[in-house]
Design a protein around this motif. Structure first.
Motif, PDB file in Angstrom:
ATOM      1  N   LEU A  78       0.825  -1.202   0.000  1.00 55.96           N
ATOM      2  CA  LEU A  78       0.000   0.000   0.000  1.00 55.96           C
ATOM      3  C   LEU A  78       0.866   1.262   0.000  1.00 55.96           C
ATOM      4  CD1 LEU A  78      -2.750   1.414   0.288  1.00 55.96           C
ATOM      5  CD2 LEU A  78      -2.552   1.111   2.774  1.00 55.96           C
ATOM      6  N   ARG A  79       1.886   1.280   0.841  1.00 57.83           N
ATOM      7  CA  ARG A  79       2.777   2.440   0.917  1.00 57.83           C
ATOM      8  C   ARG A  79       3.514   2.663  -0.409  1.00 57.83           C
ATOM      9  NH1 ARG A  79       3.798   4.071   6.243  1.00 57.83           N
ATOM     10  NH2 ARG A  79       2.890   2.677   7.814  1.00 57.83           N
ATOM     11  N   GLN A  80       3.931   1.558  -1.026  1.00 60.20           N
ATOM     12  CA  GLN A  80       4.650   1.685  -2.293  1.00 60.20           C
ATOM     13  C   GLN A  80       3.732   2.152  -3.422  1.00 60.20           C
ATOM     14  OE1 GLN A  80       7.116  -1.688  -3.298  1.00 60.20           O
ATOM     15  NE2 GLN A  80       7.759  -1.987  -1.183  1.00 60.20           N
ATOM     16  N   GLU A  81       2.485   1.675  -3.414  1.00 56.80           N
ATOM     17  CA  GLU A  81       1.528   2.128  -4.432  1.00 56.80           C
ATOM     18  C   GLU A  81       1.259   3.626  -4.277  1.00 56.80           C
ATOM     19  OE1 GLU A  81       0.444   0.731  -6.980  1.00 56.80           O
ATOM     20  OE2 GLU A  81       0.618  -1.432  -6.702  1.00 56.80           O
ATOM     21  N   ALA A  82       1.164   4.083  -3.026  1.00 52.23           N
ATOM     22  CA  ALA A  82       0.940   5.507  -2.783  1.00 52.23           C
ATOM     23  C   ALA A  82       2.139   6.321  -3.273  1.00 52.23           C
ATOM     24  CB  ALA A  82       0.706   5.752  -1.289  1.00 52.23           C
ATOM     25  N   GLY A  87       4.798   9.586  -8.074  1.00 51.13           N
ATOM     26  CA  GLY A  87       5.910   9.578  -9.021  1.00 51.13           C
ATOM     27  C   GLY A  87       7.232   9.137  -8.443  1.00 51.13           C
ATOM     28  N   LEU A  88       7.228   8.530  -7.253  1.00 57.25           N
ATOM     29  CA  LEU A  88       8.467   8.111  -6.612  1.00 57.25           C
ATOM     30  C   LEU A  88       8.364   6.637  -6.236  1.00 57.25           C
ATOM     31  CD1 LEU A  88      11.235   8.971  -5.434  1.00 57.25           C
ATOM     32  CD2 LEU A  88      10.046   9.415  -3.279  1.00 57.25           C
ATOM     33  N   THR A  89       9.156   5.787  -6.885  1.00 58.56           N
ATOM     34  CA  THR A  89       9.167   4.366  -6.551  1.00 58.56           C
ATOM     35  C   THR A  89      10.120   4.133  -5.394  1.00 58.56           C
ATOM     36  OG1 THR A  89       8.722   3.753  -8.837  1.00 58.56           O
ATOM     37  CG2 THR A  89       9.590   2.039  -7.407  1.00 58.56           C
ATOM     38  N   LYS A  90       9.600   3.662  -4.290  1.00 61.73           N
ATOM     39  CA  LYS A  90      10.444   3.388  -3.134  1.00 61.73           C
ATOM     40  C   LYS A  90       9.861   2.228  -2.347  1.00 61.73           C
ATOM     41  CE  LYS A  90       8.232   6.823  -0.106  1.00 61.73           C
ATOM     42  NZ  LYS A  90       8.468   8.012   0.739  1.00 61.73           N
ATOM     43  N   GLY A  91      10.635   1.744  -1.384  1.00 63.42           N
ATOM     44  CA  GLY A  91      10.190   0.621  -0.575  1.00 63.42           C
ATOM     45  C   GLY A  91      11.350  -0.318  -0.310  1.00 63.42           C
ATOM     46  N   THR A  92      11.033  -1.463   0.296  1.00 63.84           N
ATOM     47  CA  THR A  92      12.025  -2.476   0.631  1.00 63.84           C
ATOM     48  C   THR A  92      11.672  -3.779  -0.065  1.00 63.84           C
ATOM     49  OG1 THR A  92      12.447  -1.479   2.803  1.00 63.84           O
ATOM     50  CG2 THR A  92      13.079  -3.788   2.513  1.00 63.84           C
ATOM     51  N   VAL A  93      12.681  -4.425  -0.640  1.00 66.71           N
ATOM     52  CA  VAL A  93      12.501  -5.728  -1.274  1.00 66.71           C
ATOM     53  C   VAL A  93      13.417  -6.718  -0.569  1.00 66.71           C
ATOM     54  CG1 VAL A  93      12.524  -7.037  -3.421  1.00 66.71           C
ATOM     55  CG2 VAL A  93      12.077  -4.578  -3.478  1.00 66.71           C
ATOM     56  N   LYS A  94      12.844  -7.808  -0.084  1.00 66.54           N
ATOM     57  CA  LYS A  94      13.622  -8.835   0.604  1.00 66.54           C
ATOM     58  C   LYS A  94      13.846 -10.001  -0.357  1.00 66.54           C
ATOM     59  CE  LYS A  94      12.000  -7.549   5.219  1.00 66.54           C
ATOM     60  NZ  LYS A  94      11.388  -8.010   6.483  1.00 66.54           N
ATOM     61  N   ILE A  95      15.123 -10.341  -0.566  1.00 65.47           N
ATOM     62  CA  ILE A  95      15.509 -11.323  -1.558  1.00 65.47           C
ATOM     63  C   ILE A  95      16.190 -12.512  -0.896  1.00 65.47           C
ATOM     64  CG2 ILE A  95      16.781 -11.732  -3.698  1.00 65.47           C
ATOM     65  CD1 ILE A  95      14.652  -9.533  -3.905  1.00 65.47           C
ATOM     66  N   GLY A  96      15.736 -13.719  -1.213  1.00 64.64           N
ATOM     67  CA  GLY A  96      16.400 -14.940  -0.769  1.00 64.64           C
ATOM     68  C   GLY A  96      17.409 -15.376  -1.818  1.00 64.64           C
ATOM     69  N   THR A  97      18.607 -15.728  -1.381  1.00 63.79           N
ATOM     70  CA  THR A  97      19.653 -16.069  -2.344  1.00 63.79           C
ATOM     71  C   THR A  97      20.573 -17.143  -1.784  1.00 63.79           C
ATOM     72  OG1 THR A  97      21.473 -15.154  -3.662  1.00 63.79           O
ATOM     73  CG2 THR A  97      21.115 -14.190  -1.500  1.00 63.79           C
ATOM     74  N   PHE A  98      21.384 -17.737  -2.664  1.00 64.11           N
ATOM     75  CA  PHE A  98      22.397 -18.701  -2.228  1.00 64.11           C
ATOM     76  C   PHE A  98      23.746 -18.307  -2.811  1.00 64.11           C
ATOM     77  CE2 PHE A  98      19.846 -20.449  -5.678  1.00 64.11           C
ATOM     78  CZ  PHE A  98      20.788 -20.747  -6.660  1.00 64.11           C
ATOM     79  N   HIS A 119      15.681   4.857  -4.413  1.00 60.56           N
ATOM     80  CA  HIS A 119      14.875   4.873  -3.183  1.00 60.56           C
ATOM     81  C   HIS A 119      14.371   3.488  -2.793  1.00 60.56           C
ATOM     82  CE1 HIS A 119      14.904   9.236  -3.133  1.00 60.56           C
ATOM     83  NE2 HIS A 119      14.583   9.225  -4.408  1.00 60.56           N
ATOM     84  N   ILE A 120      14.749   2.469  -3.548  1.00 54.83           N
ATOM     85  CA  ILE A 120      14.370   1.096  -3.201  1.00 54.83           C
ATOM     86  C   ILE A 120      15.514   0.456  -2.416  1.00 54.83           C
ATOM     87  CG2 ILE A 120      13.870  -1.212  -4.079  1.00 54.83           C
ATOM     88  CD1 ILE A 120      12.403   0.042  -6.398  1.00 54.83           C
ATOM     89  N   ARG A 121      15.179  -0.082  -1.260  1.00 59.57           N
ATOM     90  CA  ARG A 121      16.183  -0.730  -0.405  1.00 59.57           C
ATOM     91  C   ARG A 121      16.118  -2.237  -0.610  1.00 59.57           C
ATOM     92  NH1 ARG A 121      15.901  -2.480   5.149  1.00 59.57           N
ATOM     93  NH2 ARG A 121      17.973  -2.504   6.112  1.00 59.57           N
ATOM     94  N   ILE A 122      17.277  -2.854  -0.814  1.00 57.04           N
ATOM     95  CA  ILE A 122      17.364  -4.305  -1.017  1.00 57.04           C
ATOM     96  C   ILE A 122      17.889  -4.960   0.255  1.00 57.04           C
ATOM     97  CG2 ILE A 122      18.378  -6.171  -2.384  1.00 57.04           C
ATOM     98  CD1 ILE A 122      16.536  -4.441  -4.013  1.00 57.04           C
ATOM     99  N   LEU A 270       2.974  -9.006  -6.014  1.00 58.38           N
ATOM    100  CA  LEU A 270       4.208  -8.323  -5.640  1.00 58.38           C
ATOM    101  C   LEU A 270       3.990  -6.829  -5.464  1.00 58.38           C
ATOM    102  CD1 LEU A 270       6.997  -9.910  -7.869  1.00 58.38           C
ATOM    103  CD2 LEU A 270       6.758 -10.093  -5.396  1.00 58.38           C
ATOM    104  N   SER A 271       4.784  -6.234  -4.577  1.00 57.75           N
ATOM    105  CA  SER A 271       4.779  -4.787  -4.403  1.00 57.75           C
ATOM    106  C   SER A 271       5.428  -4.148  -5.624  1.00 57.75           C
ATOM    107  CB  SER A 271       5.566  -4.414  -3.147  1.00 57.75           C
ATOM    108  OG  SER A 271       6.934  -4.723  -3.327  1.00 57.75           O
ATOM    109  N   PRO A 272       5.188  -2.847  -5.869  1.00 58.77           N
ATOM    110  CA  PRO A 272       5.837  -2.168  -7.000  1.00 58.77           C
ATOM    111  C   PRO A 272       7.361  -2.271  -6.953  1.00 58.77           C
ATOM    112  CG  PRO A 272       4.052  -0.817  -6.158  1.00 58.77           C
ATOM    113  CD  PRO A 272       4.201  -1.976  -5.205  1.00 58.77           C
ATOM    114  N   ALA A 273       7.951  -2.149  -5.765  1.00 58.90           N
ATOM    115  CA  ALA A 273       9.408  -2.227  -5.645  1.00 58.90           C
ATOM    116  C   ALA A 273       9.914  -3.610  -6.024  1.00 58.90           C
ATOM    117  CB  ALA A 273       9.841  -1.872  -4.225  1.00 58.90           C
TER     118      ALA A 273
END
Length: 291
Positions: A78-82, A87-98, A119-122, A270-273
């Motif tokens: 919701l926050r990312q859609e707002a 006009g500002l894409t931001k938010g946090t994306v949590k990624i699983g990796t090996f 503005h997107i935090r990984i 999925l969120s926009p970010a």
């Protein structure tokens, strides 16, 4: 109910400690303990076991965790859609990796993300195939790199077919061959890579009805390569992990068609970010032709 309490409970479940949760969220330990106690009072049942070894979830706590993470996910969406509307894409994306993806792909992918979407935090969480799939199912992460090409639970974006190669010491007679048949490995000491989830090496042996002579089972690829270089056994590893080989060690193709399929698994809705991360990853794969 306060979303802050949900965030605290989710972090406690992740790190298994009130102290580490407090440090991570910039709170006092008593504030964390108080928030969990309040949640337990509101729900009417215990969420965690408190013991000297740390904090673990009760069975009811695990059930609640999945739903709490859904609430947090949709709040973040919701926050990312707002933000997107303004006009500002931001938010946090949590990624699983090996390991292989973390070292070979993610540095360049993250650099590309930071240039296009500053503005997107990984956030990265490293584990094995099984852990990553579990984190996707319980909402701990948004996307994860896994070794499957289809799933009923996630959207899968196939990224690369990674050949499986046999690694042998140059002291081993097999090193003089241009290709190796799996049957030839039946009676030689074998060093088995070990990790949770889908296991392409074990599956390869099982598909041919061969039971390898396992001498060691190791998780760290560098340890496996070192053992092989010292002629303590042979092994099979993905080509992506074999760009750097120790002296006295060779990687030889198998006669069998053998590979792992690396893909990016993404949660539905999925969120926009997170969508931007998926898009950047797909474009990077295409641009670099790693597939």
């Amino acid at each position: 109910m306060s979303l802050v309490k949900y965030e605290i409970f989710s972090k406690v479940a992740e790190v298994g400690s009130f102290t580490k949760t407090a440090e991570s969220l910039g709170l006092t330990q008593s504030a964390v303990s108080h928030a969990i106690a309040n949640l337990e009072k509101e729900f009417g049942f215990p969420l965690v076991h408190r013991n000297r070894g740390g904090i673990s979830l009760t069975n009811d706590g695990y059930v609640i965790l999945v739903n709490i993470r859904k609430v947090l996910h949709f709040d973040e969406q919701l926050r990312q859609e707002a933000a997107k509307i303004t006009g500002l894409t931001k938010g946090t994306v949590k990624i699983g990796t090996f390991t292989s993806v973390s070292s070979k792909w993610l540095p360049e992918i993250i650099n590309k993300m930071e240039k296009e979407f500053p503005h997107i935090r990984i956030e990265l969480i490293e584990g094995d195939y099984f852990e990553i799939e579990t984190w996707l199912l319980n909402g701990k992460i948004d996307c994860g790199f896994i070794n499957v090409d289809h799933s009923n639970h996630f959207e899968i974006i196939p990224l690369k077919k990674d050949r499986l190669l046999c690694i042998v010491s140059e002291e081993n007679a097999l090193s003089r061959q241009s290709m190796i048949e799996l049957e030839q490995l039946k009676n030689v000491p074998f060093i088995m890579p070990t990790y949770g989830g889908y296991h392409e090496v074990k599956f390869l042996f099982e598909s041919k009805g061969i039971e390898p002579n396992i001498r060691f089972e190791l998780m760290a690829e560098d340890s496996i390569k070192s053992m092989v270089a010292h002629n303590l056994g042979v092994s099979i590893l993905p080509e992506m992990l074999l760009e750097s080989m120790p002296s006295g060690c060779s990687a030889i193709p198998l006669t069998e068609d053998s590979f792992r399929v690396l893909g990016l698994a993404a949660r539905f809705n999925l969120s926009p970010a997170a969508k931007q991360f998926v898009d950047v990853t797909k474009r990077w794969i295409q641009e670099t032709s790693v597939s």
